[in-house]
Enzyme design. Structure first.
Site, short mmCIF file in Angstrom:
data_model
loop_
_atom_site.label_atom_id
_atom_site.label_comp_id
_atom_site.label_asym_id
_atom_site.label_seq_id
_atom_site.Cartn_x
_atom_site.Cartn_y
_atom_site.Cartn_z
N HIS A 38 0.87 -1.18 0.00
CA HIS A 38 0.00 0.00 0.00
C HIS A 38 0.92 1.24 0.00
CE1 HIS A 38 -2.74 2.97 1.85
NE2 HIS A 38 -3.74 2.18 1.52
N ASP A 47 3.18 -4.31 7.92
CA ASP A 47 1.91 -3.59 7.79
C ASP A 47 0.80 -4.62 7.98
OD1 ASP A 47 -0.40 -2.36 7.00
OD2 ASP A 47 0.30 -1.81 4.99
N GLN A 107 -4.48 -5.08 6.91
CA GLN A 107 -5.49 -5.92 6.27
C GLN A 107 -5.55 -7.31 6.86
OE1 GLN A 107 -7.71 -4.94 4.18
NE2 GLN A 107 -6.92 -2.90 3.80
N LYS A 114 -10.25 -0.84 10.69
CA LYS A 114 -10.40 -1.99 9.79
C LYS A 114 -10.75 -3.26 10.56
CE LYS A 114 -7.24 -0.17 6.28
NZ LYS A 114 -8.13 0.40 5.24
N CYS A 155 -4.82 2.69 -3.53
CA CYS A 155 -3.56 3.20 -2.96
C CYS A 155 -2.41 2.24 -3.23
CB CYS A 155 -3.70 3.49 -1.46
SG CYS A 155 -4.89 4.75 -1.10
#
Lengths: 151, 417
Positions: B134, B211, B214, B237, B375
């Site tokens: 991302h 990261d 997600q 999220k 993104c």
């Protein structure tokens, strides 16, 4: 609630399927690029401008149905018109698409461009329709800079 | 009777209707149709306990934290610090001091780049990322590399959307000062084999920044098992509020890192001659934070844990398989991101139809999906598309909603084809 048929009128769908003037005119002497940073729509608008008259006009690029049809209708309308007429139409279309003003006396007739008026009801799609017109504005001004809908 | 009463180890079926009742936003109609919310990779809807926690703070316990010597301040501070314990448990971290509250995954990654990155990366060094990151796990490293005269190296992916392992190993060079990698791709859904990646990097003394934005809502995560050095995620999220997130960092690193932003709460004492900083993790939490958000984040994480992450993941995986099958069966539809290991993120393109038009027409049927580059512009370029449509799942989605999506996509083709 706006109906999708207001947005995707038959004329729009037709210009999306078969964009008019989808080419670089052989004697093009002005061009500008337009880029919608939100969705990646990208167009290049070409002008063959002679003595203040748009002798030829075309565009290339990739975008959604609304941006493609808007660019196609733009080229169809402006071939053979003066730069001053094109500028006046840019202002008229900008007002129409963003829904900011009612037409005043002496403004250019919309004709087929009326088909784009449904866009004003779809705020997320306004920039798709205005992209070609901003790019036209830049090409007329002779600006080499890329036009972005986020500016 | 025997069959009914015989003890089995099978898990009770995941009760999606019970889950849906916890989410007020899912009960609405959109454009005359029941809302089908399939934009969960952008943000999830919020369950009642999260809404109640936000309201409870503002209604009863509204005070600043760590400094107010009064009843409300004590309650707010206690609730705020309770979230640190919940987040520690949620991530399987060794200590609550390894949990830093941030504004979200982006802020967490920037924090690491601007503190750990700046102290570690120098001229001629390399920072390694991957082709599926991302923008929030690309740009902070690009900025760092520009500042330091370092080079940003990129691990490529194959057509299915998986990291190419040999290329990853090749790019872990003696110049590599850190590896930043996503746990799960937001645009493709690919689940990266993080344990192996971390092991390969650590074998070369290269720390790994993850990261996790997600991942956390879709699978159990244990930073202790992964052994990663940093792990960042956003609250919104995973059923929590926007504007709040968690950065896990190994305490051995956090202790050595300089602070990021200066201000209140991150100091021990200040004079015009100099400042001594507060201890970890407070030295990374300057200013009044999103107190209500942090408190409600505990409700969100506890909610996710109550759902049973493994059962929810099984439910989502069934939906993902159904959606992939239904979408692939529509002529002209191409799925982008077909890794065998993936979460419920379905990116797709329809031949001759732009994703923006798909989104508008699906929205007319009450179906919310994302259209755009997600993104991840370098990733879109890798697949030769400007944009995709993306349906992304959460635990509250149903098979009927997947069928509605497939019918909607077929209808879009009819309208614009």
């Amino acid at each position: 609630m706006p109906d999708w048929r207001e947005l995707y009128q038959e004329l729009i769908l037709d210009h999306n399927r078969r964009p008019r003037n989808f080419r670089r005119p052989p004697a093009a002497n002005r061009e500008a690029q337009g880029f919608n940073t939100l969705c990646g729509d990208r167009i290049v608008l070409y002008l063959d401008l002679r003595d203040g008259i748009i002798a030829d006009i075309g565009f290339q690029g990739a975008g959604c149905a609304i941006s493609t049809a808007s660019a196609s209708l733009l080229t169809e309308r402006l071939k053979g018109r003066t730069a001053a007429e094109a500028e006046a139409l840019f202002r008229r279309m900008h007002a129409l698409l963003t829904g900011v003003s009612e037409p005043a006396e002496g403004q250019p007739e919309l004709g087929k461009l009326e088909a784009l008026s449904g866009v004003a009801e779809f705020p997320t799609r306004v920039k798709c329709a205005t992209l070609a017109w901003h790019t036209l504005h830049a090409a007329l001004a002779g600006s080499q800079a890329m036009v972005s809908t986020e500016e | 009777m025997a069959s009914l009463s015989s003890p089995t180890r099978s898990r009770p079926a995941f009760d999606v209707e019970a889950v849906r009742r916890d989410f007020p936003a899912l009960q609405q109609q959109v454009n005359g149709h029941p809302l089908v919310y399939l934009d969960n990779a952008a943000t999830t809807q919020k369950p009642l306990p999260v809404l109640e926690a936000l309201r409870g703070y503002y209604e009863r316990d509204c005070a600043n934290i760590h400094r107010s010597i009064h009843q409300l301040g004590e309650r707010a501070t206690e609730a705020f610090e309770h979230t640190r314990l919940v987040a520690q448990r949620f991530l399987g971290a060794g200590s609550a001091r390894e949990i830093v509250f941030t504004a979200g995954a982006t802020a967490g990654l920037n924090l690491v780049a601007q503190t750990f990155g700046r102290m570690r990366v120098g001229s001629g060094d390399e920072v390694l990322i991957t082709a599926m990151e991302h923008h929030s796990n690309i740009v902070p490293w690009q900025m760092l590399c520009q500042e330091k005269g370092a080079r940003l190296a990129v691990v490529p992916i194959n057509d299915a959307g998986e990291l190419i392992w040999e290329a990853l190993e090749e790019r872990l060079t003696p110049r590599t000062r850190l590896l930043a990698v996503t746990h799960v791709s937001n645009a493709l859904g690919t689940i990266n084999p993080l344990r192996q990646i971390v092991a390969a990097a650590h074998a070369r003394q290269i720390p790994v920044v993850v990261d996790g934005a997600q991942a956390v809502a879709h699978m159990p995560v244990s930073v202790a098992e992964l052994d990663c050095d940093f792990y960042a995620f956003s609250g919104h999220k995973i059923y929590g509020p926007t504007g709040v997130g968690v950065l896990y960092g190994k305490s051995e690193w956090l202790e050595r890192m300089p602070p990021w932003q200066g201000g209140g709460d991150m100091i021990r004492s200040v004079s015009f001659e100099g400042t001594t900083y507060n201890r970890v993790p407070y030295k990374f939490e300057a200013g009044t934070p999103h107190i209500a958000g942090v408190i409600a984040l505990a409700a969100a994480l506890e909610y996710a844990l109550r759902l049973d992450p493994a059962a929810a993941a099984g439910h989502e995986d069934g939906l993902r398989a159904l959606a992939a099958e239904r979408l692939a069966a529509i002529p002209g539809v191409r799925l982008i991101g077909t890794a065998p290991q993936k979460v419920g993120v379905l990116s797709f393109v329809i031949e001759g139809i732009h994703p923006h038009d798909v989104s508008t027409l699906l929205d007319q049927q009450g179906i919310a999906v994302r259209a755009g580059h997600h993104c991840a512009q370098p990733l879109m370029e890798r697949y030769g598309v400007a944009a995709t449509s993306r349906a992304s799942l959460a635990a509250y989605n149903t098979r009927q909603e997947i069928e509605a999506l497939a019918a909607g996509v077929a209808q879009v083709k009819e309208m614009l084809g």
